[in-house]
Design an enzyme around this catalytic site. Structure first.
Site, PDB file in Angstrom:
ATOM      1  N   ILE A 415       0.856  -1.200   0.000  1.00 16.92           N
ATOM      2  CA  ILE A 415       0.000   0.000   0.000  1.00 16.92           C
ATOM      3  C   ILE A 415       0.891   1.250   0.000  1.00 16.92           C
ATOM      4  O   ILE A 415       1.803   1.379   0.820  1.00 16.92           O
ATOM      5  CB  ILE A 415      -0.924   0.014   1.228  1.00 16.92           C
ATOM      6  CG1 ILE A 415      -1.861  -1.198   1.178  1.00 16.92           C
ATOM      7  CG2 ILE A 415      -1.742   1.301   1.280  1.00 16.92           C
ATOM      8  CD1 ILE A 415      -2.744  -1.327   2.404  1.00 16.92           C
ATOM      9  N   ASN A 422      -1.397   5.544   8.788  1.00 17.67           N
ATOM     10  CA  ASN A 422      -1.437   5.050  10.174  1.00 17.67           C
ATOM     11  C   ASN A 422      -1.080   6.144  11.168  1.00 17.67           C
ATOM     12  O   ASN A 422      -1.729   6.301  12.215  1.00 17.67           O
ATOM     13  CB  ASN A 422      -0.478   3.865  10.349  1.00 17.67           C
ATOM     14  CG  ASN A 422      -1.162   2.524  10.089  1.00 17.67           C
ATOM     15  OD1 ASN A 422      -2.384   2.431  10.142  1.00 17.67           O
ATOM     16  ND2 ASN A 422      -0.375   1.504   9.802  1.00 17.67           N
ATOM     17  N   HIS A 427      -4.121   3.418  13.760  1.00 17.29           N
ATOM     18  CA  HIS A 427      -4.079   2.031  13.270  1.00 17.29           C
ATOM     19  C   HIS A 427      -5.462   1.457  13.013  1.00 17.29           C
ATOM     20  O   HIS A 427      -5.634   0.612  12.134  1.00 17.29           O
ATOM     21  CB  HIS A 427      -3.326   1.152  14.278  1.00 17.29           C
ATOM     22  CG  HIS A 427      -1.851   1.395  14.270  1.00 17.29           C
ATOM     23  ND1 HIS A 427      -1.014   0.893  13.306  1.00 17.29           N
ATOM     24  CD2 HIS A 427      -1.060   2.130  15.110  1.00 17.29           C
ATOM     25  CE1 HIS A 427       0.233   1.275  13.542  1.00 17.29           C
ATOM     26  NE2 HIS A 427       0.238   2.032  14.646  1.00 17.29           N
ATOM     27  N   ASP A 431      -6.357  -0.304   9.626  1.00 15.85           N
ATOM     28  CA  ASP A 431      -6.822  -1.697   9.540  1.00 15.85           C
ATOM     29  C   ASP A 431      -8.004  -1.824   8.592  1.00 15.85           C
ATOM     30  O   ASP A 431      -8.168  -2.843   7.900  1.00 15.85           O
ATOM     31  CB  ASP A 431      -7.221  -2.210  10.918  1.00 15.85           C
ATOM     32  CG  ASP A 431      -6.015  -2.442  11.826  1.00 15.85           C
ATOM     33  OD1 ASP A 431      -4.883  -2.434  11.301  1.00 15.85           O
ATOM     34  OD2 ASP A 431      -6.208  -2.646  13.046  1.00 15.85           O
ATOM     35  N   ARG A 446      -8.792 -15.817  -9.126  1.00 13.91           N
ATOM     36  CA  ARG A 446      -9.311 -17.172  -9.354  1.00 13.91           C
ATOM     37  C   ARG A 446      -9.323 -17.962  -8.043  1.00 13.91           C
ATOM     38  O   ARG A 446      -8.620 -17.621  -7.089  1.00 13.91           O
ATOM     39  CB  ARG A 446      -8.429 -17.923 -10.359  1.00 13.91           C
ATOM     40  CG  ARG A 446      -8.272 -17.234 -11.695  1.00 13.91           C
ATOM     41  CD  ARG A 446      -7.227 -17.963 -12.538  1.00 13.91           C
ATOM     42  NE  ARG A 446      -5.939 -18.015 -11.858  1.00 13.91           N
ATOM     43  CZ  ARG A 446      -4.877 -18.707 -12.300  1.00 13.91           C
ATOM     44  NH1 ARG A 446      -4.971 -19.405 -13.415  1.00 13.91           N
ATOM     45  NH2 ARG A 446      -3.744 -18.703 -11.618  1.00 13.91           N
ATOM     46  N   GLU A 457       1.695  -3.777   5.659  1.00 15.06           N
ATOM     47  CA  GLU A 457       0.889  -3.462   4.487  1.00 15.06           C
ATOM     48  C   GLU A 457       1.326  -4.257   3.266  1.00 15.06           C
ATOM     49  O   GLU A 457       0.941  -3.935   2.135  1.00 15.06           O
ATOM     50  CB  GLU A 457       0.972  -1.957   4.189  1.00 15.06           C
ATOM     51  CG  GLU A 457       2.299  -1.466   3.670  1.00 15.06           C
ATOM     52  CD  GLU A 457       3.302  -1.108   4.765  1.00 15.06           C
ATOM     53  OE1 GLU A 457       4.202  -0.313   4.501  1.00 15.06           O
ATOM     54  OE2 GLU A 457       3.171  -1.631   5.893  1.00 15.06           O
ATOM     55  N   ARG A 477      -4.859  -4.955 -13.553  1.00 16.25           N
ATOM     56  CA  ARG A 477      -6.287  -4.901 -13.241  1.00 16.25           C
ATOM     57  C   ARG A 477      -6.499  -4.697 -11.740  1.00 16.25           C
ATOM     58  O   ARG A 477      -7.378  -3.934 -11.313  1.00 16.25           O
ATOM     59  CB  ARG A 477      -6.950  -6.195 -13.702  1.00 16.25           C
ATOM     60  CG  ARG A 477      -8.443  -6.260 -13.429  1.00 16.25           C
ATOM     61  CD  ARG A 477      -9.067  -7.430 -14.174  1.00 16.25           C
ATOM     62  NE  ARG A 477      -8.465  -8.679 -13.810  1.00 16.25           N
ATOM     63  CZ  ARG A 477      -8.819  -9.429 -12.754  1.00 16.25           C
ATOM     64  NH1 ARG A 477      -9.777  -8.997 -11.967  1.00 16.25           N
ATOM     65  NH2 ARG A 477      -8.212 -10.565 -12.513  1.00 16.25           N
TER      66      ARG A 477
END
Length: 538
Positions: A415, A422, A427, A431, A446, A457, A477
């Site tokens: 991330i 944070n 936090h 989260d 899938r 993260e 994607r």
């Protein structure tokens, strides 16, 4: 007058010459010391002794049977009281059997003890060989034999009965329960033969005896008499009692066990089972109703309870054929339960006598184990696989690529600016972002793909059977989906993006660490190039 009295006194002062003229054998026997004390000439001939001293010093103890010894021991107090005893004896002087009717009376030995004076008389009735042998058998058998007259008075008993019940002279006194004695007499009044097992007086206590009673006729008087034979069955009764106690204890244990038990014989017939077994398989009949059932038929009729019915039956046949202890088989039931089964063959003296099955319901345990395994392999915040699961899954994929070829790819996702989120919002809010990312991965991949949170993260996605080019498309994607989800999530006070590094598993990789370093390098390349993008390291 004095001269006429002298011969008379002389003639009676020593009876020996007179007794020697008798054709009847007469002797005195010291019962306690087991030796002859006196014998007339006829007795010497009868005992085949050349002189009195030869008979008096003869070792009688070594040839006397225990039955004869017990018989004489019973005589002694009776002789001391002045009783005269008439009985038929068989003697073996010189090793030859000789039958003689003996009249026995007490004799003062001069030292305060009583000896036995024996007069050998001709029998009033001639006994054939069979009768004599029968008489000896009765005397020497360990079975107790007693004969009573019609009023229950003792007429005779053999040494075994004398030894067990000295001093008892009536039928009723042989029983510990007088009412039982009366019942026996009543039964003999209705039938000539009656048998029972009862506690009888013996050896100054009560002993279990098997008793056979019959009506007969006294051959001497023609009056009714009762013949009673007994043998001690106390050891058998004690064993039966112990077996009953053990059986009851076993039944209590079996019924209180939660373990389902089934004991089969060598022909696969039910010997015993318990209620827990019936409950496990939904059998409405009680355990006692299953005894004797053919277990082959039972296995066929109950196989529908198992998720693999034919395998269940086949496994039973395999275990029985092997006749080797098998402590644990896991059985999956069609209703979702799990049973654990053990097999134990019963081998006694190297002979097969059947086998024992033990079944236990381990459904709860299996669910707990599955829950523990899930918790051990799952990240508690996001519900994705954790680092441990990632290492195991990625290692399996790497081995498959090395040994079998094929393709697989790996994504590393981080991330962007998550530390600032944070530090600024806390936090708890951070989260929420982690959970949103995890949900997006779960719903966008899938079923065969494996998304993992490996810490903080950072996320990894294993893509089995996917080429590097296909993985780049998936990563691009995901970048768009995650950014869109963060924008649309109303519960989030912030939006965020991710940087994704892409690589593939290669047959030449020496370790899993080689693959993850490439993915990590690609992810940092994406961050350096501006974040919210995908970078690839082939």
């Amino acid at each position: 007058m004095s001269s006429s009295s002298t011969p008379a006194q002389s003639a009676t002062s020593d009876p020996t010459p007179l007794l020697d003229r008798l054709q009847t054998p007469v002797w005195i026997f010291d019962i306690q010391q087991e030796r002859f004390h006196y014998a007339n000439a006829a007795a010497l001939r009868f005992w085949q002794a050349e002189a009195p001293e030869a008979l008096y010093t003869r070792d009688v103890s070594s040839t006397m049977s225990e039955a004869a010894r017990r018989r004489l021991a019973d005589y002694l107090p009776r002789l001391t009281q002045g009783e005269v005893i008439d009985e038929h004896w068989s003697f073996y002087p010189g090793g030859q059997a000789t039958s003689l009717h003996c009249r026995c009376s007490g004799y003062d030995m001069g030292d305060g003890r009583t000896g036995m004076l024996v007069e050998g008389l001709e029998s009033q009735s001639s006994l054939d060989a069979a009768s004599l042998r029968a008489l000896e058998a009765v005397r020497h058998t360990p079975m107790m034999v007693s004969v009573f007259d019609g009023q229950g008075h003792l007429l005779m008993c053999n040494p075994a009965a004398l030894a067990a019940r000295p001093g008892l002279t009536s039928f009723a006194a042989c029983f510990t329960d007088a009412r039982l004695a009366e019942q026996c007499l009543q039964q003999l009044g209705e039938a000539p033969i009656y048998s029972l097992e009862a506690i009888m007086r013996a050896d100054d206590t009560g002993r279990w005896h098997h008793v056979d009673l019959c009506r007969a006729t006294d051959p001497k008087t023609g009056l009714p008499m009762i013949v009673m034979s007994e043998f001690d069955i106390t050891p058998r009764k004690s064993l039966e009692s112990a077996q009953r106690v053990s059986q009851h204890q076993l039944e209590v244990v079996l019924e209180r066990l939660e373990l389902g038990l089934l004991l089969e014989d060598e022909n696969r017939r039910v010997i015993v089972t318990n209620q827990a077994f019936c409950d496990l398989f939904g059998i409405e009949a009680g355990p006692e109703q299953l005894v004797g059932m053919d277990c082959r038929e039972a296995a066929q009729s109950t196989k529908g309870h198992f998720s693999e019915p034919e395998a269940f039956v086949m496994r039973i046949e395999e275990l029985i054929a092997a006749r080797s202890k098998h402590p644990r088989d896991l059985l999956a039931m069609s209703d979702g339960r799990f049973l654990e089964r053990s097999y134990t063959p019963l081998i006694v003296a190297d002979e097969y006598h059947g086998h024992l099955w033990a079944y236990s319901d381990i459904t709860r345990q299996r669910h707990k184990e599955a829950d523990w395994a899930h918790k051990a392999s799952t990240d508690p915040l996001t519900g994705l696989a954790n680092r441990r699961s990632f290492d195991e899954a990625a290692s399996r994929v790497a081995r498959t690529v090395q040994k079998e070829g094929g393709q697989a790819a790996l994504l590393m996702i981080d991330i962007d600016h998550f530390k600032i989120i944070n530090d600024t919002l806390g936090h708890a809010e951070g989260d929420k972002g982690l959970r949103l990312l995890a949900d997006t991965l779960r719903h966008s991949l899938r079923d065969s793909d494996i998304p993992c949170r490996i810490g903080g993260e950072e996320f990894m996605v294993i893509l089995p059977g996917m080429s590097l080019e296909e993985a780049e498309t998936v990563a691009s994607r995901l970048c768009l989906l995650i950014a869109k989800a963060a924008l649309e999530e109303e519960a989030l006070p912030f939006d965020f993006t991710v940087s994704i590094g892409v690589t593939d598993f290669k047959p030449t990789d020496t370790s899993l660490d080689t693959v993850t370093r490439r993915a990590d390098a690609a992810m940092y390349q994406a961050k350096r190039e501006g974040r919210n993008r995908v970078a690839t390291r082939p």
